[in-house]
Enzyme design. Structure first.
Site, PDB file in Angstrom:
ATOM      1  N   CYS A   5       0.838  -1.202   0.000  1.00  0.00           N
ATOM      2  CA  CYS A   5       0.000   0.000   0.000  1.00  0.00           C
ATOM      3  C   CYS A   5       0.878   1.261   0.000  1.00  0.00           C
ATOM      4  O   CYS A   5       1.524   1.521  -1.001  1.00  0.00           O
ATOM      5  CB  CYS A   5      -1.013  -0.047   1.142  1.00  0.00           C
ATOM      6  SG  CYS A   5      -2.481   0.931   0.725  1.00  0.00           S
ATOM      7  N   HIS A   7      -3.603  -4.989   0.214  1.00  0.00           N
ATOM      8  CA  HIS A   7      -3.017  -5.549   1.433  1.00  0.00           C
ATOM      9  C   HIS A   7      -3.179  -7.078   1.437  1.00  0.00           C
ATOM     10  O   HIS A   7      -4.182  -7.581   1.949  1.00  0.00           O
ATOM     11  CB  HIS A   7      -3.752  -5.013   2.666  1.00  0.00           C
ATOM     12  CG  HIS A   7      -3.557  -3.566   2.932  1.00  0.00           C
ATOM     13  ND1 HIS A   7      -2.706  -3.099   3.899  1.00  0.00           N
ATOM     14  CD2 HIS A   7      -4.135  -2.472   2.370  1.00  0.00           C
ATOM     15  CE1 HIS A   7      -2.759  -1.771   3.921  1.00  0.00           C
ATOM     16  NE2 HIS A   7      -3.616  -1.364   3.009  1.00  0.00           N
ATOM     17  N   GLU A  15      -1.807  -9.135   3.288  1.00  0.00           N
ATOM     18  CA  GLU A  15      -1.691  -9.694   4.651  1.00  0.00           C
ATOM     19  C   GLU A  15      -3.052 -10.028   5.264  1.00  0.00           C
ATOM     20  O   GLU A  15      -3.159 -10.928   6.100  1.00  0.00           O
ATOM     21  CB  GLU A  15      -0.913  -8.739   5.573  1.00  0.00           C
ATOM     22  CG  GLU A  15      -1.600  -7.429   5.950  1.00  0.00           C
ATOM     23  CD  GLU A  15      -1.396  -6.298   4.937  1.00  0.00           C
ATOM     24  OE1 GLU A  15      -1.096  -6.593   3.769  1.00  0.00           O
ATOM     25  OE2 GLU A  15      -1.572  -5.122   5.317  1.00  0.00           O
TER      26      GLU A  15
HETATM   27  N1  GLN Z   1      -1.947   6.767   2.582  1.00  0.00           N
HETATM   28  C1  GLN Z   1      -2.080   5.975   1.398  1.00  0.00           C
HETATM   29  C2  GLN Z   1      -3.426   6.156   0.731  1.00  0.00           C
HETATM   30  O1  GLN Z   1      -4.372   6.564   1.341  1.00  0.00           O
HETATM   31  C3  GLN Z   1      -1.805   4.512   1.680  1.00  0.00           C
HETATM   32  C4  GLN Z   1      -2.756   3.882   2.638  1.00  0.00           C
HETATM   33  C5  GLN Z   1      -2.261   2.588   3.219  1.00  0.00           C
HETATM   34  O2  GLN Z   1      -1.058   2.310   3.228  1.00  0.00           O
HETATM   35  N2  GLN Z   1      -3.157   1.793   3.756  1.00  0.00           N
HETATM   36  O3  GLN Z   1      -3.576   5.862  -0.436  1.00  0.00           O
END
Ligand code: GLN
Length: 537
Positions: free
Chosen positions: A382, A508, A510
């Site tokens: 992410c 994600h 995970e």
């Molecule tokens: N801050 C980033 C976004 O909003 C990544 C978010 C995250 O890592 N969950 O796109």
């Protein structure tokens, strides 16, 4: 069979691990072929934990249907291999919102709306939602907080009423703490007695007591607790500290927890749960001799629960690769050109963590530049993936001022930018791109090979995206966009094929990694880290 309801409450102190006990029981019942789900009721007023920072509440877990949930739902999924949904996590905020909406609609017309019966009825309705689907034999309901908290009272009243209404189709497990006083060299049962008394005062008699302890509790002490608390002696079970949470189901089974629950709810308790696959995992865990060292670069490294699902996914992947995981936290705020070599060079792989905001971001770029230049197996998740993209723009494409508009709204090279449909969003709660989305992976890419498939579905939690205007420049310079959403064509996965293993996922992975079904991309990442280690030695 009729749906059975198991309530799990906690007393004496918080953080005793109600989530792990609930998950372990669910794991055992599932291994007996029963259909089980676990739900958590949290007594705070936030609608969901999505707006809470990790210092408050650890990681925010995300369900397939896009609910931002308590991290215990992660344990539920990891132990049961069953997806949870929005219905599995309800807060006081959600309960009140629903009651107030009903009041405004006129549903209670003429009545004074009160905690009892209106709020408690709403709690009961939510507790029974999943049971009413007919999809489950057992619904385990964890009541967040500690008995005695003002906030928990409406939940306990709802449990009291349900116990009465459901009779043998329900039971209550109370988890308490038996401290060991080092000065007196004694285990103390008094806090448990008081805690049970508090439950009894609100009309709940626990059927099973589970005692968290650091030391073995002697049988006569357990009998004493049983006697003082009106619980059958064989229903006083100890939960002693263990090297890993994944051993808890076995310890519970040794003390017949699953059997007792089945008997008390009027079900056949003969036979044994099929724990073959689970035992295979534990066997691998116990017999792994060599280690694999993974650095986790993030800004919440001092918090045990901030990256819970990543830690567990790495642990599972290391175990299936017959390795002990040596997880090394690397504080992104403290990482700079001067110390990066010292911090990262002894590792076998690096993960750059998800996150929000500016703090610690430069350290992530420093780590990624070092990893890319040293061909270290590297996994960006992410924000970690977004940092891979920004670092590549700055140091390979030559856009020194490239950034995400999250960090620099005026950047002339907005390689990571807000999605069009996010630009008008101002409310923070539940408004990100959330939940599972399909992703198509390029045939022959490292990511596709890792998954053994070109079609995957993984969960998201972000507002910002790879800016596709730059896609050509990236691909010409060697960073390929190998995963995209089949409908929107948003870039979901990037990789540098010329490097050993340098992959970033906007999603994600995970969240979907469980003990019995570890996530393939984590497995492949650990495999690459082991290969790198072997080549380096
Ligand atoms: N801050 C980033 C976004 O909003 C990544 C978010 C995250 O890592 N969950 O796109």
């Amino acid at each position: 069979m009729e749906t059975k309801y198991i309530f799990v409450t906690g007393g004496v102190v918080s953080s005793l691990g109600k989530g792990i006990i609930s998950s372990s029981l669910a794991c055992l019942l599932k291994a007996r072929g029963l259909r089980v789900t676990i739900q958590k009721f949290d007594p705070y007023i936030n609608i969901d934990p999505g707006t809470l920072n990790p210092y408050e509440h650890g990681e925010c877990y995300v369900t397939v249907d896009g609910h931002e949930a308590d991290l215990d739902l992660g344990h539920y999924e990891r132990f049961t291999n069953v997806h949870t949904t929005k219905a599995n996590n309800v807060t006081t905020g959600r309960i009140y919102q629903s009651v107030i909406d009903k009041e405004r609609r006129g549903d209670y017309l003429g009545k004074t709306v009160q905690i009892i019966p209106h709020v408690t009825d709403e709690i009961k309705r939510n507790i029974k939602l999943l049971g009413n689907t007919g999809n489950f034999d057992y619904i385990i309901t964890e009541i967040g907080g500690t008995v005695g908290d003002i906030e928990s009272l409406p939940y306990l009243e709802a449990v009291r009423q349900l116990r009465w209404e459901l009779g043998q189709n329900s039971l209550c497990i109370h988890l308490t703490y038996v401290p060991f006083l080092h000065a007196a060299k004694e285990l103390k049962t008094k806090p448990t007695q008081h805690s049970v008394k508090q439950l009894q005062e609100v009309g709940i008699q626990p059927d099973i007591l589970i005692l968290r302890t650091e030391k073995d509790i002697p049988a006569d002490m357990r009998r004493k607790i049983a006697q003082f608390c009106n619980v059958a002696p064989d229903s006083v079970i100890q939960s002693i500290d263990l090297p890993t949470i994944y051993e808890v189901p076995l310890k519970m089974h040794e003390q017949h927890l699953d059997e007792i629950v089945l008997k008390k709810t009027g079900e056949n308790a003969e036979g044994e749960p099929d724990l073959k696959a689970w035992l295979n995992f534990l066997h691998k865990m116990d017999h792994a001799e060599q280690t694999v060292s993974i650095g986790l670069v993030g800004k919440y490294v001092e918090l045990q629960d901030a990256y819970k699902s990543i830690n567990e996914a790495l642990f599972q992947a290391a175990t299936y690769n017959d390795r002990k995981l040596n997880l090394v936290y690397v504080h992104s705020e403290k990482l700079n050109e001067g110390n990066v070599d010292e911090k990262l060079s002894g590792l076998d792989g690096v993960i750059v963590a998800p996150g929000f905001g500016q703090r610690g971001i430069e350290g992530k770029f420093t780590a990624l530049k070092w990893c890319r230049e040293h061909d270290m197996p590297t996994f960006g998740i992410c924000l970690g993936m977004q940092c891979m993209v920004i670092e590549f723009a700055r140091n390979v494409l030559g856009y020194a001022d490239a950034n995400s508009t999250e960090m620099d709204i005026k950047t002339p090279h907005n390689v990571i930018d807000l999605m069009e449909d996010q630009k008008s969003v101002t409310a923070k709660g539940g408004t990100m791109r959330l939940g599972a989305y399909d992703c198509v992976l390029k045939e022959g890419s490292k990511a596709a090979r890792a998954y053994g498939s070109t079609h995957v579905s993984e969960r998201h939690r972000h507002r910002f995206e790879f800016n596709s205007d730059y896609r050509d420049s990236y691909e010409k310079a060697g960073m390929m966009c190998v995963g995209e959403n089949p409908e929107t064509h948003l870039v979901e996965v990037v990789e540098i094929p010329d490097l050993r293993w340098y992959i970033g996922t906007q999603y994600h992975p995970e969240y979907s990694s469980t003990v019995l079904n570890p996530n393939p991309i984590f497995l492949d990442f650990i495999k690459a880290a082991i290969e790198y280690k072997n080549q380096n030695k």
